[in-house]
Write a protein that holds these residues in place. Structure first.
Motif, mmCIF file in Angstrom:
data_model
loop_
_atom_site.group_PDB
_atom_site.id
_atom_site.type_symbol
_atom_site.label_atom_id
_atom_site.label_comp_id
_atom_site.label_asym_id
_atom_site.label_seq_id
_atom_site.Cartn_x
_atom_site.Cartn_y
_atom_site.Cartn_z
ATOM 1 N N UNK A 1 0.771 -1.221 0.183
ATOM 2 C CA UNK A 1 0.135 -0.049 -0.042
ATOM 3 C C UNK A 1 0.798 1.392 -0.032
ATOM 4 N N UNK A 2 0.396 2.479 -0.355
ATOM 5 C CA UNK A 2 1.461 3.639 -0.467
ATOM 6 C C UNK A 2 1.690 3.802 1.060
ATOM 7 N N UNK A 3 0.871 3.579 2.095
ATOM 8 C CA UNK A 3 1.463 3.889 3.454
ATOM 9 C C UNK A 3 2.563 2.919 3.899
ATOM 10 N N UNK A 4 2.269 1.517 3.710
ATOM 11 C CA UNK A 4 3.185 0.559 3.930
ATOM 12 C C UNK A 4 4.565 0.399 3.091
ATOM 13 N N UNK A 5 4.356 0.754 1.987
ATOM 14 C CA UNK A 5 5.512 0.594 0.958
ATOM 15 C C UNK A 5 5.669 -0.714 0.032
ATOM 16 N N UNK A 6 7.029 -0.975 -0.094
ATOM 17 C CA UNK A 6 6.982 -2.015 -0.957
ATOM 18 C C UNK A 6 7.399 -3.296 -0.188
ATOM 19 N N UNK A 7 6.953 -4.629 -1.023
ATOM 20 C CA UNK A 7 7.342 -5.797 -0.217
ATOM 21 C C UNK A 7 8.825 -6.070 -0.280
ATOM 22 N N UNK A 8 9.355 -7.090 0.618
ATOM 23 C CA UNK A 8 10.588 -7.530 0.258
ATOM 24 C C UNK A 8 10.742 -8.212 -1.113
ATOM 25 N N UNK A 9 11.938 -8.171 -1.839
ATOM 26 C CA UNK A 9 12.099 -8.742 -3.073
ATOM 27 C C UNK A 9 12.194 -10.204 -3.030
ATOM 28 N N UNK A 10 11.374 -10.827 -3.965
ATOM 29 C CA UNK A 10 11.339 -12.117 -4.092
ATOM 30 C C UNK A 10 12.044 -12.589 -5.432
ATOM 31 N N UNK A 11 13.176 -13.349 -5.039
ATOM 32 C CA UNK A 11 14.164 -13.679 -5.952
ATOM 33 C C UNK A 11 13.773 -15.087 -6.443
ATOM 34 N N UNK A 12 13.916 -15.257 -7.796
ATOM 35 C CA UNK A 12 13.626 -16.424 -8.767
ATOM 36 C C UNK A 12 14.574 -16.723 -9.677
ATOM 37 N N UNK A 13 14.918 -17.766 -10.308
ATOM 38 C CA UNK A 13 15.784 -18.073 -11.498
ATOM 39 C C UNK A 13 14.915 -18.605 -12.536
ATOM 40 N N UNK A 14 15.657 -18.360 -13.844
ATOM 41 C CA UNK A 14 14.802 -19.088 -14.864
ATOM 42 C C UNK A 14 15.936 -19.637 -15.617
#
Length: 169
Positions: free
Chosen positions: A148-161
C-alpha cells in the motif's frame, strides 16, 4: 433606523421559529404508515424454494510489468483479481520463450501467496517497486511490489529461470 432594523430582526426570528416548529410538528406526526405485505410467505425461507444461480464471473486480469530479454525470453507480471474478495489480488509471473515465430508460455509461478495483495495499489501507478531480469543462464528475476502507499514495497522475491523454467531462488 436602528429601531426599525431591530423590529425587522425580531419578526424574522419569530418567522424562523414558527417555521421550525411547523416542520418539527409535521415530521413527528409522520406520513402514511408503511404498507403491509399482502402475502407474508412470498419470500422463500431457509431450505425452501430455489436460489437464483449466478454465473461465475471472469477473473479480472491486468498486466503490470513486462520484460523482454534478447529475442527469445519474455517475462510478464499479471495481477489477478480475487473471485471472493474484490479488494484482494494475486500476482503471477509468466515466462515465455520465442519459438517458431511466436511467443509460447514455458512456465508460470505465483508471486507471494494467493489473494495476498491489494487490487487497487497493485494496479495503480508505482505498483512495481522492483522488477529486474538478466540474460544470464540461469536468469535471475527479482520482484518487489507495492503493498500500500503507506506501508511501502514488499521484500524482493528472488527467482531463477533456467531453460524457460522457474526455479524458486
Amino acid at each position: 433606523m436602528i429601531k426599525n432594523f431591530r423590529t425587522f430582526m425580531s419578526w424574522g426570528i419569530a418567522l424562523v421559529t414558527a417555521t421550525a416548529v411547523t416542520v418539527t410538528v409535521g415530521a413527528t406526526a409522520g406520513g402514511p404508515p408503511n404498507p403491509r405485505p399482502t402475502d407474508p410467505q412470498a419470500r422463500p425461507t431457509a431450505g425452501q424454494g430455489k436460489e437464483p444461480q449466478t454465473a461465475p464471473r471472469a477473473t479480472e486480469r491486468r498486466r503490470i510489468a513486462t520484460s523482454v530479454l534478447g529475442r527469445d525470453l519474455k517475462f510478464t507480471l499479471t495481477a489477478l483479481r480475487s473471485q471472493t474478495d474484490p479488494l484482494a489480488a494475486s500476482v503471477r509471473l509468466q515466462v515465455f520463450t520465442f519459438k517458431n515465430g511466436a511467443w509460447r508460455e514455458s512456465d508460470r509461478a505465483p508471486v507471494g501467496e494467493a489473494d495476498a495483495w491489494f487490487w487497487f495499489p497493485l494496479t495503480g501507478r508505482h505498483a512495481v517497486c522492483k522488477f529486474s531480469t538478466a540474460g544470464t543462464e540461469p536468469a535471475p528475476v527479482a520482484v518487489s511490489l507495492l503493498i500500500t502507499p503507506s506501508i511501502g514495497c514488499s521484500p524482493a522475491e528472488d527467482l531463477q529461470i533456467k531453460n524457460g523454467q522457474i526455479i524458486p531462488g
